[in-house]
Design a protein around this motif. Structure first.
Motif, short mmCIF file in Angstrom:
data_model
loop_
_atom_site.label_atom_id
_atom_site.label_comp_id
_atom_site.label_asym_id
_atom_site.label_seq_id
_atom_site.Cartn_x
_atom_site.Cartn_y
_atom_site.Cartn_z
N LEU A 201 -6.32 104.78 29.14
CA LEU A 201 -6.31 104.19 27.80
C LEU A 201 -7.67 104.35 27.12
O LEU A 201 -8.72 104.13 27.74
CB LEU A 201 -5.99 102.70 27.87
N VAL A 202 -7.63 104.71 25.83
CA VAL A 202 -8.83 104.72 24.99
C VAL A 202 -8.48 103.90 23.75
O VAL A 202 -7.96 104.42 22.76
CB VAL A 202 -9.26 106.15 24.60
N PRO A 203 -8.73 102.58 23.79
CA PRO A 203 -8.41 101.72 22.64
C PRO A 203 -9.30 102.09 21.44
O PRO A 203 -10.50 102.37 21.60
CB PRO A 203 -8.72 100.31 23.15
N ASP A 204 -8.74 102.06 20.25
CA ASP A 204 -9.48 102.40 19.04
C ASP A 204 -8.90 101.60 17.88
O ASP A 204 -7.92 102.01 17.26
CB ASP A 204 -9.39 103.91 18.76
N VAL A 208 -3.90 102.39 20.41
CA VAL A 208 -4.31 102.73 21.77
C VAL A 208 -3.95 104.18 22.01
O VAL A 208 -2.78 104.57 21.86
CB VAL A 208 -3.62 101.84 22.81
N TYR A 209 -4.95 104.99 22.31
CA TYR A 209 -4.69 106.38 22.67
C TYR A 209 -4.52 106.46 24.18
O TYR A 209 -5.31 105.89 24.94
CB TYR A 209 -5.81 107.29 22.19
N GLU A 242 6.80 100.52 19.24
CA GLU A 242 8.02 101.32 19.27
C GLU A 242 7.85 102.64 18.53
O GLU A 242 8.66 103.56 18.67
CB GLU A 242 9.18 100.53 18.67
N GLU A 243 6.77 102.78 17.77
CA GLU A 243 6.49 104.02 17.05
C GLU A 243 5.57 104.96 17.85
O GLU A 243 5.10 105.97 17.34
CB GLU A 243 5.85 103.71 15.69
N ALA A 244 5.32 104.65 19.10
CA ALA A 244 4.46 105.49 19.95
C ALA A 244 5.00 106.91 20.02
O ALA A 244 6.22 107.12 20.09
CB ALA A 244 4.38 104.89 21.35
N SER A 245 4.09 107.87 20.02
CA SER A 245 4.52 109.28 20.05
C SER A 245 3.41 110.18 20.55
O SER A 245 2.22 109.81 20.51
CB SER A 245 4.96 109.74 18.65
N VAL A 246 3.78 111.36 21.03
CA VAL A 246 2.80 112.37 21.41
C VAL A 246 2.24 112.99 20.15
O VAL A 246 2.99 113.46 19.28
CB VAL A 246 3.45 113.46 22.29
N ILE A 247 0.91 112.99 20.02
CA ILE A 247 0.29 113.55 18.81
C ILE A 247 -0.40 114.88 19.08
O ILE A 247 -0.71 115.61 18.13
CB ILE A 247 -0.70 112.57 18.18
N SER A 300 -15.68 111.39 21.21
CA SER A 300 -16.10 110.75 19.96
C SER A 300 -14.92 110.53 19.04
O SER A 300 -14.80 109.50 18.38
CB SER A 300 -17.16 111.61 19.26
N ASP A 301 -14.04 111.51 18.99
CA ASP A 301 -12.74 111.36 18.33
C ASP A 301 -11.71 111.22 19.44
O ASP A 301 -11.36 112.20 20.09
CB ASP A 301 -12.43 112.58 17.46
N PRO A 302 -11.23 109.99 19.69
CA PRO A 302 -10.32 109.81 20.84
C PRO A 302 -9.03 110.60 20.73
O PRO A 302 -8.37 110.84 21.74
CB PRO A 302 -10.05 108.30 20.84
N ALA A 303 -8.68 111.02 19.52
CA ALA A 303 -7.47 111.82 19.34
C ALA A 303 -7.72 113.30 19.61
O ALA A 303 -6.76 114.09 19.65
CB ALA A 303 -6.93 111.64 17.92
#
Length: 494
Positions: A201-204, A208-209, A242-247, A300-303
């Motif tokens: 997990l990388v909370p931001d 949560v990423y 419920e909107e969680a998805s692979v980005i 630095s950019d968790p995404a």
């Protein structure tokens, strides 16, 4: 079982170490299939132990070189406060996470919530049946995350095992609402390529990423096709899980990673993804243990994590398994899971450099940072050739000015070790059980973590153990209090 009032001192080494035959050679020859104890939905066994191994173990017990069958022993600075046997979930216990007065324990059949407000007498708060090995677990706020890396008929907790060659099979991340610890509620599922063996997990802020580690693609698996040279990133909105998805699926190894044999014969498992990643959000860094490679990443950019350095150890590391930063983020401890967690690798024949930890320093700045090897550490307490033992999951003990870690070694038990001097690491305490009465079963401590003054261990077979260390070298750590701990999301203890 209870600890002995006067724990007997354990001899440091087995006297006459026999050649490693039978069990270990079979496991190591198995290659990728033995990378982790991954039995799907049924309890694993280590394979038939040879008659010679049994005889030698019995002799070592008789001579006092190793503990007796199921005997609990520990160093004098470590106390075994209690053990809570398994409850309704009877499969293999796995990883741990913590929040407030609760511990969350994974199991191949689901997960258990413990109340640890009184560490000497933990209580079961709830148990959730949701099969899907290995159920790697973490928590953030009101959300709990589970990894499913065993192919299932669907994403429900009522699913059944199904071949990964079936397009309809499901593997990935499950999300639960744990605002009511007595009644966790399943709220979301996200399918990921090759499933989710572990996750980080990388909370931001409001999201949560989740970095999803998985591996072993196969051309016959519709949802796990080679090449598989990266990680899945799942974005989970806190207010709408419920909107969680692979980005994204960032490629971490454009060249495919360590090819393994025959190019690098000792790198026994070629890189086809990562096994585990540890993030240090405060420093915007992450370290990845990726089968044949160790990596350092800028988050630095968790995404959009970026690899800034990569190392290999083609002499001694067989399977880069996990990573832990030291307190100031200038060191990384990588583990080698030689034998896949089911091998008897803690003996003189294997030695002290394989199935061990590798200590690396981080030098330089920015994108010029490099991982520089310093030394290996392996427990000095040799185990019987009937006991699965290798470096596994651990965490820092937050002591100002020192680097001290507690770590699980399967049937090698729980080790407390100091790597303040990176070139001369040493064990300063331990807890372990003797060989099982059934030597064909794998077991021991899967994870051992320090949290708010105590060490909690999830033993694969024996259940939930609570330990305490009293040592001048760890004095002061008990004053560090956390609201939450996912060891693969490393906190800034400073």
């Amino acid at each position: 079982m209870t600890s002995l009032p006067r724990p007997r001192a354990r001899r440091r080494h087995l006297g006459a170490a026999a050649a490693v035959i039978g069990l270990l050679s079979t496991l190591l020859a198995a290659g990728p299939a033995a990378a982790i104890p991954d039995p799907g939905d049924s309890p694993a066994t280590s394979g038939k132990v040879s008659k010679q191994d049994r005889t030698e173990a019995e002799a070592a017990i008789e001579s006092g070189e190793i503990p007796g069958v199921d005997e609990v022993v520990h160093s004098r600075n470590v106390s075994h406060l209690t053990n809570l046997p398994k409850g309704a979930l009877k499969s293999l216990n796995t990883d741990l996470a913590f929040q407030g007065r609760y511990a969350f324990a994974g199991n191949y059949d689901g997960f258990t919530v413990y109340d640890i407000s009184r560490p000497k007498s933990p209580k079961v708060v709830s148990q959730v049946l949701c099969p899907g090995g290995q159920n790697d677990i973490s928590v953030s706020g009101d959300l709990l995350f589970l990894s499913t890396d065993a192919s299932r008929s669907d994403d429900s907790c009522n699913s059944t095992a199904q071949s990964p060659t079936e397009k309809s099979s499901w593997e990935g991340i499950k999300v639960f609402d744990i605002s009511d610890k007595r009644n966790p509620r399943y709220v979301a599922a996200v399918e990921t390529a090759c499933g989710s063996h572990t996750h980080t997990l990388v909370p931001d802020r409001g999201n949560v990423y989740v970095y999803v580690s998985s591996y072993f693609p196969d051309e016959t698996f519709p949802d796990c096709q080679p090449p598989h040279d990266g990680i899945s990133i799942v974005k989970v909105p806190r207010k709408a899980p419920e909107e969680a998805s692979v980005i994204d699926f960032p490629v971490l190894f454009p060249d495919g990673g360590n090819p393994g044999p025959p190019e690098n014969p000792v790198a026994m498992v070629p890189t086809t993804g990562c096994h585990d990643i540890t993030a240090f959000p405060e420093l915007k860094l992450a370290a990845g243990a990726c089968m044949g490679d160790g990596i350092l990443m800028d988050i630095s950019d968790p995404a959009a994590p970026r690899v800034i350095d990569r190392v290999q150890d083609n002499e001694n590391f067989a399977f880069w398994h996990s990573a832990t930063f030291n307190e100031n983020g200038r060191k990384v401890v990588f583990t080698d899971e030689l034998g896949g967690g089911v091998g008897a690798t803690c003996n003189a024949e294997v030695g002290d450099k394989r199935g061990a930890n590798g200590i690396y320093h981080i030098t330089g700045k920015g994108d010029q940072r490099k991982l520089v090897f310093k030394s290996y550490f392996k427990i000095p307490r040799h185990q019987a050739d009937t006991e699965n033992c290798v470096a596994h999951n651990g965490s820092l003990i937050p002591v100002k000015g020192r680097d001290i870690m507690v770590q699980a070694w399967y049937q090698g038990g729980v080790s407390f070790w100091d790597f303040t001097d990176s070139t001369k690491p040493r064990e300063i305490g331990y807890f372990e059980r003797g060989p099982y009465s059934d030597p064909d079963s794998i077991g021991g401590s899967w994870s051992a973590y320090y949290y708010n003054g105590h060490v909690y261990s999830n033993d694969i077979q024996m259940g939930f153990d609570v330990l305490e260390i009293r040592d001048r070298r760890t004095a002061g750590a008990e004053r560090v209090r956390l609201d939450e701990l996912n060891p693969q999301t490393q906190p800034d203890y400073r």
